[in-house]
Design an enzyme around this catalytic site. Structure first.
Site: not given
Length: 109
Positions: A1-3, A28
């Site tokens: 995931y990208t911050e 999730y």
């Protein structure tokens, strides 16, 4: 995931989450908690509009003027029993930034 860093308007969408304003549920993979609903101090969907499709049904919400939406919200807070006509006095219709024409619109009687 990208911050990512959120813009001030996006930060308004998450303001006061740590104040117990909504319930939290597991994410999730059950590692973190996330809000069950996203409360917003800024009426994002009305002001920016949206398009989506789910379960075979589509939606297209046109964007509305922020000042008009604010005036309509203030009116509704002052008079929770306000009818559609009273609210439409403050929010007369969509604010299409690139111009446009509403096709198939039946004027409110």
């Amino acid at each position: 995931y990208t911050e990512a860093r959120m813009a001030p308007a996006a930060l308004a969408l998450t303001a006061d989450l740590d104040e117990g304003t909504v319930d939290f549920i597991p994410n999730y993979d059950n590692q973190l908690q996330q809000p069950a609903v996203r409360p917003a101090a800024y009426p994002n969907l009305l002001v920016n509009g949206t398009t989506g499709i789910a379960v075979g049904m589509a939606t297209n919400m046109a964007p509305h003027n922020l000042r008009e939406v604010g005036a309509g919200a203030r009116h509704l807070l002052a008079d929770p029993a306000a009818d559609l006509e009273a609210i439409m006095a403050h929010i007369p219709g969509p604010d299409l930034p690139s111009g446009g024409r509403i096709v198939g619109h039946v004027p409110h009687a």
